[in-house]
Write a protein that holds these residues in place. Sequence first.
Motif, short mmCIF file in Angstrom:
data_model
loop_
_atom_site.label_atom_id
_atom_site.label_comp_id
_atom_site.label_asym_id
_atom_site.label_seq_id
_atom_site.Cartn_x
_atom_site.Cartn_y
_atom_site.Cartn_z
N LEU A 103 0.83 -1.20 0.00
CA LEU A 103 0.00 0.00 0.00
C LEU A 103 0.87 1.25 0.00
N ILE A 104 0.50 2.23 -0.80
CA ILE A 104 1.07 3.57 -0.71
C ILE A 104 -0.12 4.50 -0.58
N GLY A 105 -0.17 5.17 0.56
CA GLY A 105 -1.30 6.05 0.83
C GLY A 105 -1.09 6.83 2.10
N ARG A 106 -2.14 7.47 2.57
CA ARG A 106 -2.07 8.31 3.76
C ARG A 106 -2.79 7.64 4.93
N LEU A 107 -2.22 7.84 6.13
CA LEU A 107 -2.89 7.35 7.33
C LEU A 107 -4.17 8.16 7.52
N GLY A 108 -5.29 7.46 7.69
CA GLY A 108 -6.57 8.12 7.84
C GLY A 108 -6.77 8.73 9.21
N LYS A 109 -6.09 8.20 10.21
CA LYS A 109 -6.12 8.74 11.57
C LYS A 109 -4.90 8.21 12.30
N TRP A 167 -10.22 2.42 1.69
CA TRP A 167 -9.67 2.40 3.05
C TRP A 167 -9.24 1.00 3.40
N HIS A 168 -8.01 0.85 3.88
CA HIS A 168 -7.46 -0.46 4.26
C HIS A 168 -7.20 -0.45 5.76
N TYR A 169 -7.77 -1.41 6.46
CA TYR A 169 -7.66 -1.52 7.91
C TYR A 169 -6.60 -2.57 8.22
N VAL A 170 -5.51 -2.17 8.88
CA VAL A 170 -4.36 -3.04 9.12
C VAL A 170 -4.17 -3.22 10.62
N LEU A 171 -3.83 -4.46 11.03
CA LEU A 171 -3.59 -4.77 12.45
C LEU A 171 -2.16 -5.22 12.65
N SER A 172 -1.54 -4.74 13.74
CA SER A 172 -0.17 -5.12 14.08
C SER A 172 -0.16 -5.75 15.48
N PHE A 173 0.42 -6.95 15.57
CA PHE A 173 0.53 -7.64 16.85
C PHE A 173 1.99 -7.73 17.32
N ASN A 181 -22.83 -20.71 10.57
CA ASN A 181 -23.79 -20.68 11.67
C ASN A 181 -24.04 -19.27 12.20
N ALA A 182 -23.31 -18.28 11.71
CA ALA A 182 -23.44 -16.91 12.20
C ALA A 182 -24.52 -16.15 11.44
N ASP A 183 -25.02 -15.11 12.07
CA ASP A 183 -25.98 -14.20 11.45
C ASP A 183 -25.31 -13.55 10.23
N PRO A 184 -25.92 -13.61 9.05
CA PRO A 184 -25.30 -13.03 7.85
C PRO A 184 -25.02 -11.53 7.96
N ASP A 185 -25.70 -10.83 8.86
CA ASP A 185 -25.48 -9.40 9.04
C ASP A 185 -24.36 -9.09 10.04
N SER A 186 -23.85 -10.11 10.71
CA SER A 186 -22.76 -9.90 11.67
C SER A 186 -21.42 -10.02 10.95
N PRO A 187 -20.35 -9.46 11.53
CA PRO A 187 -19.03 -9.61 10.90
C PRO A 187 -18.63 -11.08 10.71
N GLU A 188 -18.98 -11.94 11.66
CA GLU A 188 -18.63 -13.36 11.56
C GLU A 188 -19.37 -14.04 10.41
N GLY A 189 -20.52 -13.50 10.04
CA GLY A 189 -21.34 -14.08 8.97
C GLY A 189 -21.00 -13.56 7.59
N GLN A 190 -19.98 -12.71 7.50
CA GLN A 190 -19.60 -12.13 6.22
C GLN A 190 -18.14 -12.46 5.90
N ARG A 191 -17.81 -12.49 4.62
CA ARG A 191 -16.42 -12.68 4.20
C ARG A 191 -15.63 -11.46 4.66
N GLN A 192 -14.44 -11.70 5.23
CA GLN A 192 -13.61 -10.60 5.74
C GLN A 192 -12.20 -10.69 5.17
N ILE A 193 -11.62 -9.53 4.92
CA ILE A 193 -10.22 -9.43 4.53
C ILE A 193 -9.45 -9.02 5.77
N ALA A 203 -5.41 5.08 3.49
CA ALA A 203 -6.29 5.44 2.38
C ALA A 203 -5.47 5.47 1.10
N THR A 204 -5.91 4.71 0.11
CA THR A 204 -5.24 4.71 -1.19
C THR A 204 -6.20 5.31 -2.22
N THR A 205 -5.63 5.92 -3.24
CA THR A 205 -6.44 6.53 -4.30
C THR A 205 -6.12 5.85 -5.62
#
Length: 122
Positions: A6-12, A50-56, A87-99, A31-33
């Motif tokens: 990614l090359i972009g700006r930190l959104g916050k 918008w790309h949401y990245v996690l660091s552990f 088995n999760a509710d389709p409207d919940s995060p667990e019930g949807q495909r996630q990146i 944020a990439t354009t």
Amino acid sequence: MAKLLLIGRLGKDPEVRVTKTNKEYVAYTVATTNHTPSSSAEGTQPTTTWHYVLSFSPGANNYLRTLKRGSLVYAEANFELRQPDPNADPDSPEGQRQIFLRHETIRVLRRPPGDKEDTDAE
């Protein structure tokens, strides 16, 4: 392994958070354009993603805490596509495909106006 560059700006400013098992991590958004063809005479139309990245990684997290909103960054992240739980509710995060983007490295290309620190990488 799949990797996203990614090359972009930190959104916050990066945010420190804690998992359910009390493990600290840092979340940040880049944020990439992209410029897509437009039907008008102007040629291309910019769109922002918008790309949401996690660091552990504790070492990376210490560095990420120093970054500021608006910084132009080059970031690398491992990319994982998580399938929905049938088995999760389709409207919940667990019930949807996630990146899921797991932080690998980040380099500040340009700091926001008014921030005079030197560029570093972690």
